[in-house]
Design an enzyme around this catalytic site. Sequence first.
Site, mmCIF file in Angstrom:
data_model
loop_
_atom_site.group_PDB
_atom_site.id
_atom_site.type_symbol
_atom_site.label_atom_id
_atom_site.label_comp_id
_atom_site.label_asym_id
_atom_site.label_seq_id
_atom_site.Cartn_x
_atom_site.Cartn_y
_atom_site.Cartn_z
ATOM 1 N N ASP A 42 -10.917 9.806 13.242
ATOM 2 C CA ASP A 42 -9.816 9.406 14.127
ATOM 3 C C ASP A 42 -10.368 8.786 15.412
ATOM 4 O OD1 ASP A 42 -7.770 10.112 12.479
ATOM 5 O OD2 ASP A 42 -7.267 11.989 13.486
ATOM 6 N N HIS A 94 -9.740 4.303 10.298
ATOM 7 C CA HIS A 94 -10.038 5.731 10.132
ATOM 8 C C HIS A 94 -10.944 5.936 8.910
ATOM 9 C CE1 HIS A 94 -9.190 10.094 9.687
ATOM 10 N NE2 HIS A 94 -9.266 9.780 8.411
ATOM 11 N N GLU A 95 -10.588 5.284 7.804
ATOM 12 C CA GLU A 95 -11.398 5.424 6.588
ATOM 13 C C GLU A 95 -12.814 4.886 6.806
ATOM 14 O OE1 GLU A 95 -10.554 7.109 3.942
ATOM 15 O OE2 GLU A 95 -8.605 7.518 4.829
HETATM 16 ZN ZN ZN Z 1 -9.823 10.996 6.810
#
Ligand code: ZN
Length: 419
Positions: free
Chosen positions: A359, A277-278
């Site tokens: 996401d 996600h990062e």
């Molecule tokens: Zn985030």
Amino acid sequence: MNGFTLVFLIFLLLTSAIQLWLAGRQRATVLRHRPQVPDDFRGKIELAVHQKAADYTAAKMRLEQIDLVIGALLVLAWTLAGGLDALSGLWTKGGWGEILTGSGIVISALFIMALLDTPMDLYRTFVVEARFGFNHTTLALYVSDALKQAVLFLIIGTPIIALLLWLVTHAGTWWWLYGWLAWTAFTLIMLWLYPTVIAPLFNRFIPLEDDALRKRIVGLLQRCGFSSDGIFVMDGSKRSQHGNAYFTGFGGSKRIVFFDTLLKSLRPDEIEAVLAHELGHFKHGHVRKRFILATLTSLAAFALLGILIDTPRFYSGLGVQHPSYATAMVLFLLVMPYFSALLKPITSYWMRKHEFEADDYAASQTDARNLIHALVVLYEENASSLTPDSLYSAFHDSHPPAPIRIAHLAAAHPAPSRT
Ligand SMILES: [Zn+2]
């Protein structure tokens, strides 16, 4: 009372009233949903956990409301009641040069503001956070942190404040443009120094020892086109139970930092999903876009300050009878948040859009179910409410509320059916 006074008072009242009302709505909404776990989470989250989140959120909203009222009263004390004027009068009596006196005014004003914030911060840390079992900070650690921050601020902050005052005094009409360039260079240097020089003053960073997890992470980085500039575990549990993970570093090489609390609560495949996600934020250029937005915002702020600093009514309208460049800077810092706060819903919306994109990226690189499970664990561990007020959330939240985020992940990336 001139036009500036009137506009300032209107915005102070408007901004404070809106935020007080929103915090009240948030508090009422979570308490209304307190008796029952929301349908989507039944069986996944226990009632006690849900109720803790409701109580924690309600307590934080009370704090936010108290903060808003105290903040508004303090800004009135600084401005219309003459606080800043009095402070600047004390420094002017010293008879030092313009830059030294100006730096003294700005730095002492910032110190006094921090000092006035301390009682609320102590209450937040040692009463509210402690009541819900999140606080691990001792009073000794709190004091040592505060002293370190003060010394750092003096070492790092004084030169940039003095430089800005020198520019406004000597660089002519375009001083604000040079000031902005200096400020931007300063923030870049800070971003660069932070992970290796500043953060280690407050926390210990140990290279990740878990070999299996390390391999998993390096594999993910390679798959996504990044390389590792070190994977570290930070002793976040020294201060708080709240967990987190972050990336730093320019370009394709990333230094990864896990809070020890996060490593304890998530499985390796969930940690991988959180990292993916990062990485999604980098892949989509969010980090760069946010930096550009911040830089453009500060350009607008410097340009506006450039106009106000030469406008006598700006000072007199805000309670300063003895104008100086230093008092203009402090006034600007005090007053601007009451105008810019009304733009918050726009940036919050933009940030939530980024979260969905990150996401989606994580779901394309890892199994979406891992991220969903990690989110449930993290929302649970941080006691975030599953039933936030929609208006409060639209205004403030940089991350979509858990149910919306999880529904988005589940809809866009349905679990593979077993055949
Ligand atoms: Zn985030």
